[in-house]
Design an enzyme around this catalytic site. Structure first.
Site, PDB file in Angstrom:
ATOM      1  N   ASP A 281       1.217  -1.101   0.140  1.00  0.00           N
ATOM      2  CA  ASP A 281      -0.509  -0.186   0.257  1.00  0.00           C
ATOM      3  C   ASP A 281       0.961   1.201   0.205  1.00  0.00           C
ATOM      4  O   ASP A 281       2.685   1.350  -0.158  1.00  0.00           O
ATOM      5  CB  ASP A 281      -0.907  -0.111   0.999  1.00  0.00           C
ATOM      6  CG  ASP A 281      -2.378   0.874   0.910  1.00  0.00           C
ATOM      7  OD1 ASP A 281      -2.561   1.549  -0.261  1.00  0.00           O
ATOM      8  OD2 ASP A 281      -2.741   0.085   1.330  1.00  0.00           O
ATOM      9  N   TRP A 282       0.259   2.527  -0.054  1.00  0.00           N
ATOM     10  CA  TRP A 282       1.630   3.179  -0.701  1.00  0.00           C
ATOM     11  C   TRP A 282       1.907   3.763   0.935  1.00  0.00           C
ATOM     12  O   TRP A 282       1.604   4.208   1.952  1.00  0.00           O
ATOM     13  CB  TRP A 282       0.151   4.362  -0.951  1.00  0.00           C
ATOM     14  CG  TRP A 282       1.068   6.273  -0.732  1.00  0.00           C
ATOM     15  CD1 TRP A 282       1.587   7.203  -0.278  1.00  0.00           C
ATOM     16  CD2 TRP A 282       0.105   7.058  -1.992  1.00  0.00           C
ATOM     17  NE1 TRP A 282       1.940   7.945  -0.835  1.00  0.00           N
ATOM     18  CE2 TRP A 282       1.486   8.403  -1.965  1.00  0.00           C
ATOM     19  CE3 TRP A 282      -0.094   6.812  -3.119  1.00  0.00           C
ATOM     20  CZ2 TRP A 282       1.117   8.887  -2.607  1.00  0.00           C
ATOM     21  CZ3 TRP A 282      -0.611   7.852  -4.507  1.00  0.00           C
ATOM     22  CH2 TRP A 282       0.140   8.855  -4.132  1.00  0.00           C
TER      23      TRP A 282
END
Length: 740
Positions: A281-282
């Site tokens: 994820d980011w």
């Protein structure tokens, strides 16, 4: 003859001697030509520069240069035929001309938005959910997108967590089936088709179990609970061929998911034999430093790649650190090869090596700019997602000839807010999104009048608009109140400790109630809210979520009875925040409460009733359904026999309608304690007024299996309660004995 036979044989199996290379062979050949830096480049993902879904640190000039050098494998937040073509042209200037993958958060629609995902789950309609993702994939792919970061299949039992709006609620069984429907919708007939995009099962894993309902927070649970409740939707997604997985931000029992070898290497890529790739994820690789699990980005990159994370979204850790780690002997180059291979396979499967621009087609994009059929479906889907919570005085459905209706509340004339969180903004949103006011007005007879007063803002203490709202209400025959939480109050990083109506909305409702006018309360939200005063004092309540592009029309269809609401809650609604987490399939205790008000030395709160405000699976209709004649094929079964269950459902009211018939079981005794109820089946049936239908279910020992404390997955002989009903509380029950 022998030569002809060999020629046919070689042709049939696609041997490389005749130029028919398999995808695996093509990837192997390409990898053999790549430098270490180019392989690492495939593991790097950056965001575009105009639209961001995280804390971006990318320098645009540097990123563009790195793309030309083959040091970037994927971009997110780059969309549109023209824009994606420009970025792809840069990638094709690299030495090996490897195309980019373009990812985007296509969460509940693209150009045409549909209800927020939790609202979609309230439809309990797998076919509609699948079709919505088919439309989303068709629209998104026409804008040059290859890959969506959806579906979110996290099981979530805490409505304080803002991202409940993005999932399917609290139940593993329902969430698994909805996740599979979404994957099928996104990926269509298979990757490589122009209307198919790669799906992504997220967030792996247990993201929905963060302590206190706080986003990004720690998860501490038994491995048995992890396997039984939180992993099944992911396992099913892997088996269904979902193209990618995404890591979750949380740690699981002290190990960040991004570097959690147990879930990534041992389960996903080991036991489950998953062949797709895993994206962080980011920034979640770099975030292992503030987690306290890695001292710097170099150690974070080492731990993530060894654990099984293939692509680094926006951390810059892989690009900078992996070549050094390989050269120092800390990371086996085979791990880099494996990660790059998984990503390259998807690029071949999408057909990007044959034509890197095949999804960047302005003609296709123009065709999806305002697809009226998609909007028509969005209107239907929105109405099927609405849940009728109360209709005590049968105010609904309203007559279209009602002389005067007043619409009061801060959401009545909202446009882009109807998208809800996790939607793609377009410049013409204000013109094309149907407001609640317009949707209602368009269905009223020409001699009827629709008044409007905002009454209050969403989230401040200003009561200056109350007087106008009260005077407007006094002029009306019926008042429709539109209250709730703002569309950006639920979603990522939108955890809330207080789930009541924000600002002075409840005060406004109380003032309008004093007028004595009939009130229909619409609640706009992306999660379960706490609204006890309204639930106790307003006889008509409709939960409308955030419904998307056609929101106003969908709402009006239900208010005026064009559509009879049939939605059911996919999450339990608490009485107060202090009752959270509250969910239907909890374990019993040694001192269970005997009834709703039993508080004497039992597991209960001394200041609160024991049941929730509205239970899982709850939802009313304009008609009434009566359950009768529940029958079991046997009350004593043995071994692998099948239990057949039937129940008669009659529509005893005045309207045709849909009912979601729900099947639950309870395993009364086991090696480990079992939930008081578990959903094991449901059917959505349409029944005309005055008619009845027999609804059938089957159960086999496979439906009885669970994990024991040693992670053995099996079923036990014993007694089971079989329950069928309209929601998780209102059921008919019969007991059986099932021996081995």
């Amino acid at each position: 003859m022998k030569k002809i036979f060999l020629l046919l044989l070689f042709t049939a199996f696609g041997f490389t001697a005749f130029g028919q290379k398999t995808t695996d062979q093509k990837v192997t050949e390409l990898l053999s030509k790549m430098t270490l830096e180019e392989k690492v480049g495939q593991l790097v993902q950056y965001s575009g520069f105009e639209y961001s879904t995280g804390p971006q640190n990318s320098n645009s000039a540097t990123v563009l240069d790195e793309i030309k050098k083959g040091k970037v494998g994927s971009m997110l937040n780059v969309a549109g035929a023209e824009e994606t073509r420009k970025f792809q042209e840069l990638a094709l200037k690299s030495r090996l001309k490897i195309p980019l993958l373009f990812g985007q958060d296509v969460i509940h629609g693209y150009r045409t938005t549909f209800p927020v995902n939790l609202g979609q789950a309230a439809s309990w309609d797998l076919k509609l959910i699948e079709k919505s993702e088919r439309i989303a994939a068709t629209e998104a792919s026409a804008y040059g997108i290859h890959w969506t970061f959806a579906p979110m299949v996290d099981v979530a039992r805490d409505p304080r967590w803002g991202r409940v709006m993005e999932g399917s609620g609290e139940d593993t069984y329902l969430g698994t089936l909805i996740g599979l429907a979404r994957i099928k919708g996104f990926q269509g007939k298979g990757l490589g088709n122009l209307d198919a995009i790669m799906a992504c099962a997220k967030h792996f894993a247990a993201y929905g179990a963060g302590v206190g309902g706080r986003d990004y927070n720690s998860v501490d649970m038994s491995v048995r609970q992890l396997n039984e409740t939180y992993l099944p939707p992911f396992k099913a997604a892997a088996e269904a061929g979902v193209a990618t997985f995404m890591n979750s931000f949380n740690d699981i029992n002290g190990i960040p998911a991004t570097a959690n070898k147990y879930i990534l290497r041992d389960l996903l890529k080991g036991k489950w034999n998953y062949q797709g790739f895993v994206v962080s994820d980011w920034g979640s690789i770099g975030e292992m430093v503030p987690h306290g699990y890695a001292k710097d980005n170099k150690e974070a990159a080492e731990k993530a790649i060894i654990a099984g994370s293939d692509m680094d979204m926006e951390s810059r850790a892989y690009m900078i650190e992996l070549p050094k780690l390989v050269q120092e002997g800390k990371v086996d180059p085979k791990l880099i090869d494996d990660a790059a291979r998984r990503i390259l396979v998807k690029k071949f499967e999408m057909g990007l090596f044959d034509d890197p621009y095949r999804f960047s087609n302005e003609k296709r994009q123009k065709e999806q700019l305002n697809n009226l059929e998609n909007r028509k479906f969005g209107r239907e889907f929105g109405s099927k997602s609405i849940v009728l919570l109360k209709n005590q005085k049968n105010i609904l459905p309203l007559s279209k000839s009602t002389k005067t209706i007043a619409l009061i509340g801060p959401f009545g004339k909202e446009t882009s807010a109807n998208h809800g969180f996790w939607s793609i903004a377009f410049k013409d949103d204000n013109e094309r999104i149907i407001t609640q006011f317009d949707g209602i007005k368009n269905q009223l007879d020409k001699n009827s009048t629709l008044l409007y007063a905002k009454g209050a803002n969403i989230d401040d203490q200003d009561k200056s608009m109350f007087a106008e709202a009260v005077e407007t209400a006094k002029k009306a025959d019926v008042v429709i109140m539109t209250l709730g939480e703002g569309s950006a109050m639920s979603g990522e990083a939108k955890s809330r400790s207080n789930l009541h109506f924000t600002g002075v909305q409840e005060d406004l409702l109380k003032e309008i109630a004093k007028t004595g006018k009939p009130i229909v309360l619409m609640i706009n939200a992306g999660r379960p809210l706490v609204f006890d005063w309204a639930a106790d004092n307003i006889p008509t309540i409709v939960y409308t979520w955030w419904l998307g592009t056609e929101a106003g029309n969908s709402i009006a269809d239900v208010l005026f009875g064009t559509v009879n609401p049939g939605g059911k809650l996919p999450m339990t609604f608490p009485r107060t925040e202090g009752q959270i987490p509250v969910y239907y399939n909890h374990y019993n205790t040694g001192r269970p409460a005997k009834n709703n008000t039993d508080r004497n030395y039992v597991s209960a709160y001394i200041d609160l009733d024991n049941d929730p405000k509205f239970p899982f699976g709850y939802g009313l209709s304009y008609t009434q359904f009566k359950y009768s004649d529940m029958n079991l094929s046997s009350t004593n079964l043995k071994g692998n026999q099948t239990l057949n269950i039937s129940v008669n459902v009659s529509n005893t009211g005045k309207y045709d309608g849909e009912e979601v018939v729900q099947l639950y079981i309870r395993d009364l005794f086991g090696k480990v304690v079992r939930p008081v109820k578990e959903l094991k089946g449901f059917q959505k049936v349409f029944i005309k007024k005055g008619e009845s239908k027999t609804v059938n279910f089957t159960l086999t020992p496979e439906n009885l299996k669970f994990y024991d404390d040693e992670l053995n997955y099996d079923w036990e002989a014993g007694e089971f309660d079989i329950m069928v009903g309209t929601d998780s509380q209102n059921v008919q029950t019969k007991r059986i004995n099932w021996s081995k």
